[in-house]
Design an enzyme around this catalytic site. Structure first.
Site, mmCIF file in Angstrom:
data_model
loop_
_atom_site.group_PDB
_atom_site.id
_atom_site.type_symbol
_atom_site.label_atom_id
_atom_site.label_comp_id
_atom_site.label_asym_id
_atom_site.label_seq_id
_atom_site.Cartn_x
_atom_site.Cartn_y
_atom_site.Cartn_z
ATOM 1 C CE LYS A 183 -4.264 -1.476 0.074
ATOM 2 N NZ LYS A 183 -4.885 -1.188 -0.485
ATOM 3 C CG ASP A 184 4.425 1.576 1.859
ATOM 4 O OD1 ASP A 184 3.720 1.488 2.683
ATOM 5 O OD2 ASP A 184 6.055 1.379 2.697
#
Length: 385
Positions: A49-50
């Site tokens: 998700k970064d």
């Protein structure tokens, strides 16, 4: 940003991406296809998700949707909130994250450590879930807070564009341009959409495999509570494009959790529950394919945040799950897995009632237009392979 070994980084956000491809073959029987893990736990925020979080924030700042010292407001069940909290800390943005009681304690502590403000909704909707209350609360806060920006990951095509522009080219380059199967978990469908778009254009022989949890409504079918995190939704998300997905599977909680434990003990990969589901499908495919077949499983996050759940014997036993299986027993379970019938999935998804929030941030439409341009066939050169 591509970093050469030894180069100093401007900040921790430059460490996002370029994650390794790790072979894992101790779980599969001899003569199976070659399995690789795209090990996203090595992103600085600990998850895949970064990538979309950074991409959404960068694009919002470039387009003037997020002003200097503006406030980032988002509804999330975990890793996306952690990524935004980390990014906000680096770039000087206040971050407000709307969560619910199901948020794992470790995720909560990490977000708070980065300085994020957590707003918890406690009243479920009529179905007993918290997604709608979280969305409505985040939308309300975004309207009330001066200078607020809503990434709106569940409805943003920029979520997919991040994987089209970054994750896809990385994987294709790391496999020297030869990849037979790509196995991906589905929730917001941003990862699945972006990767399937990229591989359809640049490696059409690669079969893209979507993995959901039993009980989720992404691929249709009966909906009920499930324990896996970071996978599934109550309805088909707007990023989902079934025409780009070759095979679809649903995985039971017990099989996802058992695979997590075997990945740790046999491969040294401590992964989250959605990664267990993905690896379980990869193990299934490896036993069906020829030995020279290459399979990449995108393992989305670290298992360190699941030590109190997936890896806790008492927690698992209290929920009636039998995860104490040997590698051989796990292989047998995986071998019996079957893909979902495509036409029934298509029919179910088409007939599903979509989730329509009472308010949609106007910034989402602007970002979606930009994302469409980003994923055009001529917008990105082929990966150097």
């Amino acid at each position: 940003m591509r970093i050469t070994k030894g180069d100093p980084l401007m900040n921790v956000l430059d460490a996002i991406g370029e994650t390794p491809l790790v072979r894992f073959d101790r779980l599969a029987p001899p003569g199976s296809a070659t399995l690789y893990a795209k090990w996203e736990a090595l992103n600085p925020g600990g998850s895949v998700k970064d990538r979309p979080a950074r991409h959404l924030v960068q694009e919002a700042k470039r387009l003037g949707l997020l002003k200097p010292h503006g406030v980032i407001v988002e509804a999330t069940s975990g890793n996306f909130g952690i990524a935004l909290a980390m990014i906000g800390a680096v770039l000087g943005h206040r971050v407000v994250v709307v969560v619910d009681p199901k948020l794992p304690p470790a995720h909560r502590r990490v977000m708070e450590a980065y300085g994020a403000e957590l707003v918890e909704v406690t009243q479920p909707d009529e179905s007993g879930g918290y997604f709608r209350p979280r969305m409505e609360t985040a939308n309300r806060l975004a309207m009330e807070i001066d200078g607020a920006f809503r990434p709106d990951q569940h409805f943003s095509l920029m979520n997919a564009a991040a994987h089209y522009q970054e994750t896809g080219p990385e994987i294709l380059a790391q496999t020297d341009g030869r990849l037979d199967y790509l196995v991906v978990a589905v929730s917001t469908a941003g990862q699945l959409r972006g990767l399937s778009e990229y591989f359809r254009q640049h490696s059409p022989g690669t079969r893209v495999v979507g993995v959901d949890a039993v009980g989720s409504g992404v691929f249709g079918g009966a909906r009920h509570a499930y324990l896996q995190s970071g996978i599934g939704l109550a309805w088909p998300p707007s990023n989902l494009d079934l025409d780009l997905v070759d095979l679809m599977y649903k995985v039971e909680d017990r099989d996802a959790f058992a695979t997590c434990r075997q990945l740790a003990r046999c491969e040294g990969l401590l992964a989250g529950s959605s990664s267990g589901a993905v690896a379980f499908v990869g193990l299934h495919l490896s036993q069906q394919a020829d030995p020279d077949t290459r399979i990449v499983c995108v393992l989305s996050d670290t298992g360190q945040r699941y030590l109190e759940t997936v890896y806790d014997d008492d927690w698992v036993a209290e929920r009636g799950l039998d995860v104490s299986v040997s590698p051989a027993e796990l292989r047998d379970r995986a071998a019996r897995l079957t893909p979902l019938p495509r036409q029934s999935v298509v029919d179910s998804v088409r007939s599903a009632e979509p989730f329509t929030p009472s308010y949609a941030p106007t910034t989402t439409a602007v970002l979606n237009k930009a994302a469409t341009q980003r994923m055009a066939p001529d917008s990105l050169p082929l990966a150097v392979v």
